[in-house]
Motif scaffolding. Structure first.
Motif, mmCIF file in Angstrom:
data_model
loop_
_atom_site.group_PDB
_atom_site.id
_atom_site.type_symbol
_atom_site.label_atom_id
_atom_site.label_comp_id
_atom_site.label_asym_id
_atom_site.label_seq_id
_atom_site.Cartn_x
_atom_site.Cartn_y
_atom_site.Cartn_z
ATOM 1 N N GLY A 671 47.781 37.833 77.265
ATOM 2 C CA GLY A 671 47.853 36.872 78.368
ATOM 3 C C GLY A 671 49.168 37.017 79.090
ATOM 4 O O GLY A 671 50.060 37.781 78.666
ATOM 5 N N ASP A 672 49.325 36.274 80.180
ATOM 6 C CA ASP A 672 50.578 36.315 80.939
ATOM 7 C C ASP A 672 51.547 35.312 80.323
ATOM 8 O O ASP A 672 51.843 34.263 80.882
ATOM 9 N N PHE A 673 52.062 35.660 79.153
ATOM 10 C CA PHE A 673 52.901 34.725 78.413
ATOM 11 C C PHE A 673 54.284 34.564 79.032
ATOM 12 O O PHE A 673 54.932 33.525 78.863
ATOM 13 N N LEU A 674 54.778 35.592 79.752
ATOM 14 C CA LEU A 674 56.129 35.537 80.330
ATOM 15 C C LEU A 674 56.120 35.036 81.767
ATOM 16 O O LEU A 674 57.183 34.903 82.386
ATOM 17 N N GLY A 675 54.928 34.789 82.338
ATOM 18 C CA GLY A 675 54.839 34.194 83.674
ATOM 19 C C GLY A 675 55.236 35.114 84.804
ATOM 20 O O GLY A 675 55.665 34.648 85.867
ATOM 21 N N ASN A 676 55.085 36.446 84.627
ATOM 22 C CA ASN A 676 55.494 37.394 85.669
ATOM 23 C C ASN A 676 54.306 38.061 86.353
ATOM 24 O O ASN A 676 54.463 39.061 87.051
ATOM 25 N N GLY A 677 53.093 37.522 86.150
ATOM 26 C CA GLY A 677 51.915 38.058 86.825
ATOM 27 C C GLY A 677 51.275 39.240 86.129
ATOM 28 O O GLY A 677 50.283 39.778 86.623
ATOM 29 N N LYS A 678 51.816 39.668 85.011
ATOM 30 C CA LYS A 678 51.258 40.773 84.239
ATOM 31 C C LYS A 678 50.721 40.243 82.912
ATOM 32 O O LYS A 678 51.120 39.177 82.441
ATOM 33 N N THR A 679 49.824 41.022 82.314
ATOM 34 C CA THR A 679 49.305 40.650 81.005
ATOM 35 C C THR A 679 50.195 41.237 79.916
ATOM 36 O O THR A 679 50.516 42.435 79.937
ATOM 37 N N ASP A 680 50.609 40.395 79.007
ATOM 38 C CA ASP A 680 51.413 40.809 77.861
ATOM 39 C C ASP A 680 50.539 40.764 76.609
ATOM 40 O O ASP A 680 49.440 40.213 76.614
ATOM 41 N N PHE A 681 51.049 41.329 75.516
ATOM 42 C CA PHE A 681 50.333 41.175 74.245
ATOM 43 C C PHE A 681 51.269 40.540 73.226
ATOM 44 O O PHE A 681 52.464 40.825 73.161
ATOM 45 N N LEU A 682 50.696 39.615 72.456
ATOM 46 C CA LEU A 682 51.446 38.863 71.461
ATOM 47 C C LEU A 682 51.142 39.443 70.083
ATOM 48 O O LEU A 682 49.978 39.621 69.716
ATOM 49 N N MET A 683 52.210 39.776 69.337
ATOM 50 C CA MET A 683 52.059 40.398 68.024
ATOM 51 C C MET A 683 52.635 39.489 66.940
ATOM 52 O O MET A 683 53.577 38.730 67.177
ATOM 53 N N GLU A 684 52.072 39.595 65.747
ATOM 54 C CA GLU A 684 52.567 38.833 64.605
ATOM 55 C C GLU A 684 52.811 39.787 63.441
ATOM 56 O O GLU A 684 51.987 40.658 63.154
ATOM 57 N N ASN A 685 53.948 39.593 62.807
ATOM 58 C CA ASN A 685 54.313 40.398 61.646
ATOM 59 C C ASN A 685 53.749 39.753 60.376
ATOM 60 O O ASN A 685 53.458 38.560 60.350
ATOM 61 N N THR A 686 53.598 40.547 59.343
ATOM 62 C CA THR A 686 53.125 39.994 58.073
ATOM 63 C C THR A 686 54.073 38.932 57.525
ATOM 64 O O THR A 686 53.677 38.103 56.698
ATOM 65 N N ASN A 687 55.327 38.931 58.001
ATOM 66 C CA ASN A 687 56.276 37.900 57.570
ATOM 67 C C ASN A 687 56.253 36.681 58.480
ATOM 68 O O ASN A 687 57.071 35.758 58.317
ATOM 69 N N GLY A 688 55.316 36.651 59.512
ATOM 70 C CA GLY A 688 55.179 35.502 60.396
ATOM 71 C C GLY A 688 55.923 35.614 61.699
ATOM 72 O O GLY A 688 55.765 34.742 62.579
ATOM 73 N N ALA A 689 56.764 36.629 61.881
ATOM 74 C CA ALA A 689 57.528 36.769 63.118
ATOM 75 C C ALA A 689 56.585 37.043 64.291
ATOM 76 O O ALA A 689 55.619 37.792 64.177
ATOM 77 N N LEU A 690 56.916 36.431 65.460
ATOM 78 C CA LEU A 690 56.138 36.618 66.684
ATOM 79 C C LEU A 690 56.953 37.400 67.697
ATOM 80 O O LEU A 690 58.147 37.119 67.901
ATOM 81 N N VAL A 691 56.312 38.359 68.353
ATOM 82 C CA VAL A 691 56.961 39.186 69.366
ATOM 83 C C VAL A 691 55.997 39.358 70.534
ATOM 84 O O VAL A 691 54.792 39.590 70.335
ATOM 85 N N VAL A 692 56.518 39.259 71.775
ATOM 86 C CA VAL A 692 55.734 39.534 72.976
ATOM 87 C C VAL A 692 56.036 40.949 73.434
ATOM 88 O O VAL A 692 57.213 41.326 73.580
#
Length: 764
Positions: A671-692
């Motif tokens: 989704g456009d999580f950063l609000g810049n008009g582009k689609t981003d992807f959200l990732m989750e690590n096995t330790n729970g960390a979230l990264v866009v």
């Protein structure tokens, strides 16, 4: 010569050179033959009998029963050849066969002519015959052909000749100049000769005839057509010749397109029929109902083409030189069909016209009253054109080409632009159309800079089912109740049940599948039927959009295939073959996107590269992350900006690797999580960390850490739930608490939006 027995019975032997006087009867049976008789009485030819080279005088009657034969073969003992002419007042009838050359001044009725030629002269009649094997009937001045069946044979109607009530299953009836054909039915029976033709040479006349499936009607200059019905599968063609070589070399076939006047009055083209013109000046009316096609039609002064059918090919509707004369008119038709766009130019009148896949150009003096422009449709308004009651639907375009500022008022408030509609002009219409809540920007057109490019401002918000401008939550419980959650006061969702589904249905996701500008939810039954549910006022209207074959599954929903955000589906077969599917023109249309191996998984969809094109995100078992960007041809070739509506003429996909991930990372949402008009992807690590992950200008992903989650949380959706202009992600805890997370400046702000029991599952 001794008198003959009456009746004379011929069985297994041959008689020749006899004259059968009035009142005498000859009966010819199996193996019997009569050669070179002159008949003034009665001759009956039964199964296996043969009558050869016999003249039928006035008052003479020949009856040929089934499996009997009347032929022109036979030579007298003197060596003279006898032409078996049928004199005025003579009759040849029956269900048997004829073969050879027969000049006819009398009556031939019911026989099958297997080869040769029957020439019907003044006063002569050929009726109820069946013509096969290349046999022909030529109707001379004053002759008549009535109700004959052509199936491998042909019929020629010369000047002064008349044909009526025939059935042409293959080959043709040729109507020469001055000839007339009335009540002819042209069709096919699937024979080796193909469909029938009615070929009308210069100056011929056709009336009260039916051109049905497999049949065709070809015309030349100065022909007259009246009361003709072109039914399903039939073709009325004024644009091509059929070539020489059919029938006799003595008759004329069209050799070039129409250049002179053709008078057409009262032609009905039924559903499935086609009418084709080229440079014909016509006077009369053609009815073109739903399902019928008209191609390359020239609609002249006083001429009307109306109905619910479809126009394809180059077409002109024009005025005559007399300013007091009524111009050409098209009414109620649709311009353009899938993969065969129409191009219609009107300087006459058009009313209640649909423009879909094609282009309607209103030339100087043209008057348009009532038009709906949608799909790949383009309406061009030239200087001096007048248009009223124009509606632009999803993907439709209207172009004001070189108009003066005052000409804009000719459309005024009657121009309605829905989501996905586009207006292009050269004078700046934003002020005139302010009431329509449009916005403007600048775009370069094919022939220069267009000062205003106007589109509907409604944002493309995922899962916005009722046009509230925010994403809705779509959930379903184990009993089949389907509920939409809409953002209310205090960031809490208000839930409304919109449907109830049986166990055979599965909800696949949300998108604008029907092209109406709002989001629908898509569901599939166990038999593969795909149905889109459109929500309005808390109620759902269902539309079946297609059926998927066995082993075919929906992998992703692609938004923004057209200007208004119409959605399509990426579907995959069991063997890995990919197709793009979208509901266009009332059916689900497919185009190939190649294929993938089993090592690839779909993990998201959107505009990852920021270039306005939809794509899907896939991940390999080795961690490679790839964007597959889908391109569709942007409408027909027209002067001016290209139509931005969806088109599957040359859809394709281009792949680009944007990242490589280790096994500890999982892509959980896009989704456009950063609000810049582009689609981003959200990732989750096995330790729970979230990264866009965001794809940068170099085609590689950059990463932004945004915190982390505990193991009790699951990702259940993404969307702009509170109208912030960017997507958030939706998570649910093992206890049923539902929380929305919004990312800003590298941090996530969480807000609880509800709590659900274990019987509920999320779909959007």
């Amino acid at each position: 010569m001794p008198s003959l027995p009456n009746p004379l019975i011929i069985f297994g032997e041959t008689y020749s050179g006899l004259t059968i006087p009035v009142g005498e009867d000859v009966q010819i049976y199996q193996g019997g033959a009569a050669i070179a008789f002159e008949d003034q009485g009665t001759i009956e030819v039964y199964s296996g009998g043969t009558l050869e080279a016999t003249a039928v005088d006035s008052g003479g009657v020949v009856t040929v029963e089934a499996n009997g034969l009347f032929s022109d073969e036979g030579i007298l003992s003197s060596g003279a050849y006898v032409v078996p002419a049928i004199s005025a007042g003579g009759v040849v009838s029956g269900a048997g066969m004829m073969a050879g050359t027969f000049p006819d001044y009398g009556l031939i009725s019911g026989l099958t002519l297997s080869n040769g030629l029957a020439s019907v002269y003044a006063g002569g009649v050929a009726e109820g015959m069946t013509l096969i094997g290349g046999a022909g009937v030529v109707v001379m001045n004053g002759g008549r052909a009535l109700g004959n069946i052509l199936d491998g044979g042909y019929e020629v109607v010369s000047a002064g000749g008349y044909a009526s009530g025939g059935l042409v299953l293959s080959t043709a009836i040729f109507v020469e100049g001055g000839g007339a054909a009335v009540g002819i039915t042209v069709a096919t029976n699937g024979s080796i000769y193909g469909g029938g033709m009615l070929v009308v040479s210069t100056g011929g006349t056709v009336s009260s005839s039916v051109i049905s499936s497999g049949g065709g009607l070809l015309l030349e200059d100065n022909d007259q057509v009246a009361g003709v019905t072109v039914s399903s599968g039939g073709v009325l063609d004024l644009s091509f010749d059929i070539g020489a070589g059919i029938g006799s070399a003595s008759f004329t076939v069209p050799a070039s397109p129409i250049t002179g006047a053709v008078t057409i009055d009262g032609v009905s083209v039924l559903a499935g029929g086609t009418i084709i013109y080229a440079n014909a000046t016509d006077d009369g009316m053609v009815d073109l109902p739903e399902g019928a096609l008209a191609s390359a039609v020239s609609v002249g002064p006083g001429y009307t083409l109306e109905g619910g059918g479809t126009i394809v090919g180059e077409t002109a509707i024009f005025d005559g030189p007399d300013p007091n004369q009524i111009g050409g008119l098209i009414s109620g038709v649709t311009i353009g069909a899938a993969f065969d766009p129409g191009a219609v130019t009107v300087s006459g009148t058009a009313s209640d016209v649909g423009v879909r896949d094609g282009q309607l150009t209103m030339a100087d003096g043209g008057v348009l009253s009532g038009a709906v422009v949608d799909a790949n449709g383009l309406l061009v308004l030239s200087p001096g054109a007048v248009a009223q009651d124009v509606t632009l639907e999803h993907g439709g375009v209207v172009e004001f080409f070189n108009l003066s500022a005052t000409s804009v008022q000719r459309v005024g408030s009657q121009l309605e632009v829905f989501s996905g509609g586009v207006v292009v002009d050269t004078v700046g219409l934003a002020g005139n159309l302010a009431a329509l809540q449009l916005t403007s920007s600048v775009v370069d057109g094919v022939f220069g800079v267009y000062s205003t490019f106007i589109t509907a401002t409604q944002a493309d918000v995922r899962a916005d089912f009722e046009g509230g401008g925010v994403s809705d939550i779509l959930i379903e419980n184990t009993a089949g109740a389907v509920v939409v959650g809409q953002a209310g006061a205090g960031q809490q969702e208000t839930y409304v049940q919109v449907a109830g589904l049986g166990p055979e249905w599965s909800i696949l996701g949300a998108g604008d599948f029907l092209g109406g500008g709002l989001q629908d939810f898509l569901m599939e039954s166990t038999n593969g039927a795909l149905v889109a549910g459109a929500v309005a006022g808390g109620q759902t209207t269902y539309t079946q959009i297609g059926v998927l074959g066995a082993g075919v599954s929906v992998k992703e929903v692609l938004d923004n295939l057209g200007a208004g955000g119409q959605s399509g589906l990426v579907v995959e077969a069991a063997d890995g073959a990919l197709q793009l599917a979208a509901y266009i023109r009332g059916s689900l249309e497919f185009t190939s996107l190649g294929g993938l191996g089993p090592e690839w998984n779909f993990v998201g969809a959107g505009d990852f590269l920021g270039d306005g094109k939809s794509g899907y995100l896939i991940e390999n078992s080795n961690g490679a992350v790839v964007v597959g960007e889908v391109s569709c041809v942007q409408g027909p070739n027209v002067a001016g900006p290209q139509d931005p509506a969806i088109s599957f003429r040359t859809a394709s996909v281009v792949y680009a690797q944007v990242a490589a991930l280790g096994p500890e990372w999982s892509i959980v949402e896009s989704g456009d999580f950063l609000g810049n008009g582009k689609t981003d992807f959200l990732m989750e690590n096995t330790n729970g960390a979230l990264v866009v992950g965001e794809v940068g200008a170099g085609g590689q992903a950059g990463y932004t850490a945004v915190g982390g989650l505990g193991p009790e949380w699951s990702f259940v959706g993404a969307g702009d739930y509170f109208g912030t202009g960017r997507d958030g992600f939706l998570i649910e805890s093992t206890s049923g608490v539902v929380v929305e997370g919004t990312i800003a400046a590298g941090h996530v702000t969480y807000a609880q939006v509800g709590a659900l029991g274990p019987e509920w599952k999320f779909h959007a």
